[in-house]
Write a protein that holds these residues in place. Structure first.
Motif, PDB file in Angstrom:
ATOM      1  N   MET A   4       0.808  -1.222   0.000  1.00 18.68           N
ATOM      2  CA  MET A   4       0.000   0.000   0.000  1.00 18.68           C
ATOM      3  C   MET A   4       0.843   1.274   0.000  1.00 18.68           C
ATOM      4  SD  MET A   4      -3.288  -0.346  -0.020  1.00 18.68           S
ATOM      5  CE  MET A   4      -4.041   0.958   0.948  1.00 18.68           C
ATOM      6  N   THR A   5       1.863   1.277   0.864  1.00 15.72           N
ATOM      7  CA  THR A   5       2.642   2.508   0.997  1.00 15.72           C
ATOM      8  C   THR A   5       3.452   2.813  -0.250  1.00 15.72           C
ATOM      9  OG1 THR A   5       3.778   1.040   2.516  1.00 15.72           O
ATOM     10  CG2 THR A   5       3.079   3.172   3.372  1.00 15.72           C
ATOM     11  N   TYR A   6       3.937   1.759  -0.892  1.00 11.37           N
ATOM     12  CA  TYR A   6       4.743   1.965  -2.092  1.00 11.37           C
ATOM     13  C   TYR A   6       4.105   1.230  -3.271  1.00 11.37           C
ATOM     14  CZ  TYR A   6       8.098   3.383   1.431  1.00 11.37           C
ATOM     15  OH  TYR A   6       8.707   4.005   2.479  1.00 11.37           O
ATOM     16  N   PRO A   7       3.286   1.916  -4.046  1.00 16.35           N
ATOM     17  CA  PRO A   7       2.550   1.250  -5.115  1.00 16.35           C
ATOM     18  C   PRO A   7       3.421   0.742  -6.264  1.00 16.35           C
ATOM     19  CG  PRO A   7       2.138   3.607  -5.142  1.00 16.35           C
ATOM     20  CD  PRO A   7       2.909   3.323  -3.905  1.00 16.35           C
ATOM     21  N   LEU A   8       4.671   1.176  -6.334  1.00 12.07           N
ATOM     22  CA  LEU A   8       5.510   0.770  -7.469  1.00 12.07           C
ATOM     23  C   LEU A   8       6.737  -0.006  -6.994  1.00 12.07           C
ATOM     24  CD1 LEU A   8       5.510   4.185  -9.357  1.00 12.07           C
ATOM     25  CD2 LEU A   8       4.214   2.154  -9.995  1.00 12.07           C
ATOM     26  N   ASP A   9       7.328  -0.773  -7.904  1.00 17.82           N
ATOM     27  CA  ASP A   9       8.574  -1.471  -7.582  1.00 17.82           C
ATOM     28  C   ASP A   9       9.731  -0.481  -7.487  1.00 17.82           C
ATOM     29  OD1 ASP A   9       7.410  -3.978  -7.648  1.00 17.82           O
ATOM     30  OD2 ASP A   9       7.795  -4.238  -9.793  1.00 17.82           O
ATOM     31  N   LEU A  10       9.767   0.431  -8.434  1.00 21.66           N
ATOM     32  CA  LEU A  10      10.990   1.210  -8.618  1.00 21.66           C
ATOM     33  C   LEU A  10      10.698   2.646  -9.052  1.00 21.66           C
ATOM     34  CD1 LEU A  10      14.104   0.928  -8.799  1.00 21.66           C
ATOM     35  CD2 LEU A  10      13.811   0.197 -11.151  1.00 21.66           C
ATOM     36  N   SER A  11      11.361   3.589  -8.409  1.00 24.37           N
ATOM     37  CA  SER A  11      11.342   4.980  -8.880  1.00 24.37           C
ATOM     38  C   SER A  11      12.740   5.331  -9.330  1.00 24.37           C
ATOM     39  CB  SER A  11      10.963   5.940  -7.754  1.00 24.37           C
ATOM     40  OG  SER A  11       9.695   5.646  -7.239  1.00 24.37           O
ATOM     41  N   ILE A  12      12.856   5.918 -10.501  1.00 24.61           N
ATOM     42  CA  ILE A  12      14.174   6.359 -10.950  1.00 24.61           C
ATOM     43  C   ILE A  12      14.180   7.881 -10.960  1.00 24.61           C
ATOM     44  CG2 ILE A  12      15.856   6.292 -12.825  1.00 24.61           C
ATOM     45  CD1 ILE A  12      14.714   3.634 -13.631  1.00 24.61           C
TER      46      ILE A  12
END
Ligand code: UDP
Ligand code: MG
Length: 323
Positions: A4-12
């Protein structure tokens, strides 16, 4: 894989200043790597006040791929500011940073990502083992600078300031990069309690377009910043312990010397022996300097205590878990 807190695998997160020509190639390259690995991802381009139309290019790229987000600064604030704002926006459970100039290769990211998610590292820092920049203005000073940084920070990295790094998201959410502190993010992380820090050798390419934004002055400023960070991390919450200690030492030395001078004079006088004037002795001046400096150290200590008492962060602790 996500929660929930981090909807994505990866932020660049990509800070950039006048890098228009590089952007389309960079984005295509990142997209290719992301798709090959099946990550859910976002690219956060932080335009640090570019004057060459980088922002227009970012808008076009974002229209073609909604995973590309952007922040545009009204003026040039510097790489640290760009990273800070990118970190704030990041929604991935892992956050990667890289330079926009095609010197860093996105193909390194999957392995670094794996080191964070599977091997449990907090920070995986790139190491430009075969650096292709100018030997005299970049490579040599960089070696010296990294050796100093290793001593002072206690973090065994060969290349502290590599733009290519991968973090567990909590790390970037819990540190505050400001000024020119982007050079020392691993140290900031360590001071925030994230001490699982490692490195991975990465490829380094020649700059294809545009010019470098950092000259040799960065080594002087970088060294001063390192000293400040060291001071803050060791004495930031108790400055009097540094200044008070120096003050006591200095003041006591001065006091003993002054006492010696006076007693010697009195003893000689009592015995009726002619003795040189107090002001003719080098020791007198040393005693004066030591006394004055000692008092000044104390004053500095008290003032620092007042400042740190007013700091909004005086009771800021990084809490890992609560029950
Ligand atoms: N950069 C930035 N703001 C600045 C200076 C640089 O965002 O004020 C970006 C720059 O566009 C690049 C990265 O920081 O993406 C690293 O800069 P550069 O390649 O000039 O450094 P070098 O590789 O020469 O050390
Ligand atoms: Mg570069």
């Amino acid at each position: 894989m996500t929660d929930m807190t981090y909807p994505l695998d990866l932020s660049i997160v990509i800070p950039l200043y006048n890098e228009k020509e590089s952007l389309p190639e960079l984005v295509a390259w990142i997209e290719k790597v992301m798709n090959e690995n099946g990550y859910s991802y976002e690219i956060i381009m932080v335009d640090d006040g570019s004057r060459d139309g980088s922002w227009e290019t970012i808008k076009e790229l974002s229209a073609a791929n909604p995973s590309i987000r952007g922040i545009s600064f009204r003026r040039n604030y510097g790489k640290s500011a760009a990273l800070f704002c990118g970190f704030e926006q990041a929604e991935g459970k892992v956050v990667a940073t890289m330079d926009a100039d095609l010197q860093d290769s996105p193909e390194e990211i999957p392995e670094m990502y794996r080191m964070v998610t599977e091997d449990g590292w907090d920070v995986v820092s790139g190491w430009k083992q075969h650096r292709v920049d100018n030997a005299l203005t970049k490579n040599l000073p960089s070696k010296l600078y990294n050796a100093t940084a290793r001593r002072i920070t206690g973090i065994k990295l060969h290349d502290m300031n590599c733009g290519l790094k991968v973090y567990r998201s909590e790390v970037v959410k819990n540190i505050e990069v400001y000024g020119e502190m982007h050079r020392y993010i691993p140290y900031l992380a360590k001071n925030a309690g994230f001490d699982k820090i490692t490195e991975k050798p990465v490829h380094h390419q020649k700059r294809k377009y545009g010019t470098t934004k950092f000259g040799v002055e960065r080594f002087v400023n970088g060294f001063l910043d390192l000293l400040s960070l060291w001071f803050l991390s060791v004495f930031g919450k108790k400055p009097m312990h540094l200044f008070g200690f120096g003050g006591i030492l200095m003041f006591l030395t001065g006091f003993i010397m002054a006492l010696w001078i006076i007693v010697a004079k009195l003893v000689h006088q009592a015995n009726g022996v002619r003795f040189r004037a107090v002001t003719d002795q080098p020791l007198f001046y040393l005693a004066l300097v030591a006394l004055i400096l000692g008092a000044m150290f104390f004053l500095a200590g008290f003032i620092c205590e007042m400042v740190s008492r007013n700091s909004a962060e005086r009771n800021h602790y990084n809490i890992k878990e609560r029950l």
